[in-house]
Design a protein around this motif. Structure first.
Motif, PDB file in Angstrom:
ATOM      1  N   ASP A  92      40.029  63.320  78.529  1.00 21.60           N
ATOM      2  CA  ASP A  92      41.264  63.218  77.575  1.00 21.60           C
ATOM      3  C   ASP A  92      40.763  62.417  76.491  1.00 21.60           C
ATOM      4  O   ASP A  92      41.012  62.705  75.377  1.00 21.60           O
ATOM      5  CB  ASP A  92      42.421  62.535  78.212  1.00 21.60           C
ATOM      6  N   TRP A  93      40.044  61.404  76.647  1.00 23.07           N
ATOM      7  CA  TRP A  93      39.594  60.500  75.608  1.00 23.07           C
ATOM      8  C   TRP A  93      38.476  61.413  74.647  1.00 23.07           C
ATOM      9  O   TRP A  93      38.534  61.493  73.404  1.00 23.07           O
ATOM     10  CB  TRP A  93      39.028  59.537  76.056  1.00 23.07           C
ATOM     11  N   MET A  94      37.486  62.305  75.257  1.00 20.16           N
ATOM     12  CA  MET A  94      36.575  63.068  74.738  1.00 20.16           C
ATOM     13  C   MET A  94      37.386  64.142  73.796  1.00 20.16           C
ATOM     14  O   MET A  94      36.986  64.196  72.656  1.00 20.16           O
ATOM     15  CB  MET A  94      35.606  63.629  75.560  1.00 20.16           C
ATOM     16  N   ARG A  95      38.230  64.707  74.161  1.00 20.23           N
ATOM     17  CA  ARG A  95      39.137  65.741  73.454  1.00 20.23           C
ATOM     18  C   ARG A  95      39.735  64.902  72.131  1.00 20.23           C
ATOM     19  O   ARG A  95      39.794  65.536  71.169  1.00 20.23           O
ATOM     20  CB  ARG A  95      40.150  66.225  74.428  1.00 20.23           C
ATOM     21  N   LEU A  96      40.269  63.978  72.553  1.00 18.32           N
ATOM     22  CA  LEU A  96      41.111  63.114  71.400  1.00 18.32           C
ATOM     23  C   LEU A  96      40.176  62.841  70.219  1.00 18.32           C
ATOM     24  O   LEU A  96      40.373  62.897  69.163  1.00 18.32           O
ATOM     25  CB  LEU A  96      41.945  62.228  72.071  1.00 18.32           C
ATOM     26  N   GLU A  97      39.108  62.165  70.860  1.00 18.92           N
ATOM     27  CA  GLU A  97      37.980  61.482  69.738  1.00 18.92           C
ATOM     28  C   GLU A  97      37.330  62.752  69.206  1.00 18.92           C
ATOM     29  O   GLU A  97      36.920  62.650  67.970  1.00 18.92           O
ATOM     30  CB  GLU A  97      36.884  61.050  70.882  1.00 18.92           C
ATOM     31  N   SER A  98      37.155  64.081  69.539  1.00 19.57           N
ATOM     32  CA  SER A  98      36.582  65.179  69.077  1.00 19.57           C
ATOM     33  C   SER A  98      37.639  65.541  67.949  1.00 19.57           C
ATOM     34  O   SER A  98      36.988  65.766  66.818  1.00 19.57           O
ATOM     35  CB  SER A  98      36.522  66.198  70.138  1.00 19.57           C
ATOM     36  N   LYS A  99      38.932  65.637  68.172  1.00 18.47           N
ATOM     37  CA  LYS A  99      39.772  65.748  67.015  1.00 18.47           C
ATOM     38  C   LYS A  99      39.885  64.814  66.147  1.00 18.47           C
ATOM     39  O   LYS A  99      39.746  65.189  64.887  1.00 18.47           O
ATOM     40  CB  LYS A  99      41.170  65.979  67.555  1.00 18.47           C
ATOM     41  N   LYS A 100      39.868  63.490  66.587  1.00 16.60           N
ATOM     42  CA  LYS A 100      39.709  62.372  65.478  1.00 16.60           C
ATOM     43  C   LYS A 100      38.439  62.322  64.419  1.00 16.60           C
ATOM     44  O   LYS A 100      38.547  62.013  63.533  1.00 16.60           O
ATOM     45  CB  LYS A 100      39.968  61.073  66.438  1.00 16.60           C
ATOM     46  N   ARG A 101      37.506  62.714  65.225  1.00 20.68           N
ATOM     47  CA  ARG A 101      36.055  62.774  64.528  1.00 20.68           C
ATOM     48  C   ARG A 101      35.834  63.947  63.706  1.00 20.68           C
ATOM     49  O   ARG A 101      34.935  64.029  62.624  1.00 20.68           O
ATOM     50  CB  ARG A 101      34.855  62.444  65.340  1.00 20.68           C
ATOM     51  N   GLY A 102      36.464  65.046  63.981  1.00 22.23           N
ATOM     52  CA  GLY A 102      36.079  66.473  63.546  1.00 22.23           C
ATOM     53  C   GLY A 102      34.922  66.996  63.911  1.00 22.23           C
ATOM     54  O   GLY A 102      34.172  67.568  63.165  1.00 22.23           O
ATOM     55  N   VAL A 103      34.464  66.967  65.180  1.00 23.45           N
ATOM     56  CA  VAL A 103      33.238  67.172  65.725  1.00 23.45           C
ATOM     57  C   VAL A 103      33.642  68.075  67.072  1.00 23.45           C
ATOM     58  O   VAL A 103      34.610  67.649  67.818  1.00 23.45           O
ATOM     59  CB  VAL A 103      32.137  66.012  65.920  1.00 23.45           C
ATOM     60  N   SER A 104      32.761  68.722  67.766  1.00 23.86           N
ATOM     61  CA  SER A 104      32.871  69.493  68.968  1.00 23.86           C
ATOM     62  C   SER A 104      32.767  68.422  70.272  1.00 23.86           C
ATOM     63  O   SER A 104      32.376  67.248  69.916  1.00 23.86           O
ATOM     64  CB  SER A 104      31.772  70.328  69.116  1.00 23.86           C
ATOM     65  N   VAL A 105      33.484  68.737  71.147  1.00 23.24           N
ATOM     66  CA  VAL A 105      33.594  67.792  72.443  1.00 23.24           C
ATOM     67  C   VAL A 105      32.026  67.742  72.863  1.00 23.24           C
ATOM     68  O   VAL A 105      31.672  66.511  73.197  1.00 23.24           O
ATOM     69  CB  VAL A 105      34.452  68.623  73.460  1.00 23.24           C
TER      70      VAL A 105
END
Length: 130
Positions: A92-105
């Motif tokens: 969950d954290w990785m998916r949200l962080e990916s969106k937040k940073r604008g980078v791939s999981v």
């Protein structure tokens, strides 16, 4: 859940997999620090659950990080054995962080792996807490 939480819990889990012995040459790595210092990362992490598009796996396959032993044989550390709730929180954290940073999981996985390796290299020679 913070990045530090993710790094700490995965570091602790991976550290618990040592000592580890190479099946090909018999070389033993006493700690995660030894393993990181004396092997080389062998390709990107393999997040099997994400490959299966399972963001909330109930029976996780896990993630595997390969490294090359000094003899050239591949060795692995995995998330197998981690509590299900931790695996789900991490994904969950990785998916949200990916969106937040604008980078791939995958980039988030690579960043976390790099930070876990840095933490291992920073540990005292005798290992964590000693």
């Amino acid at each position: 859940m913070t990045e530090e939480d993710i790094i700490r819990r995965n570091y602790e889990h991976f550290s618990s997999q040592f000592p580890k012995t190479c099946h090909a040459c018999g070389r033993s790595y006493a700690t995660l620090r030894d393993y990181v210092l004396m092997t080389s990362a062998d390709g990107p992490l393999i997040p099997y659950d994400l490959e299966l598009r399972e963001w909330q796996p109930t029976d996780p396959v896990g993630t595997m990080a390969l490294a090359k032993c000094a003899c050239g044989s591949s060795m692995a550390v995995t998330t197998q054995g981690q509590p299900l709730s931790q695996i789900q929180e991490t994904l969950d954290w990785m998916r949200l962080e990916s969106k937040k940073r604008g980078v791939s999981v995958r980039q988030i996985f690579a960043d976390v792996r790099s930070k876990i390796r840095e933490r291992a290299m920073a540990e005292p020679i005798d290992g964590p807490g000693e």
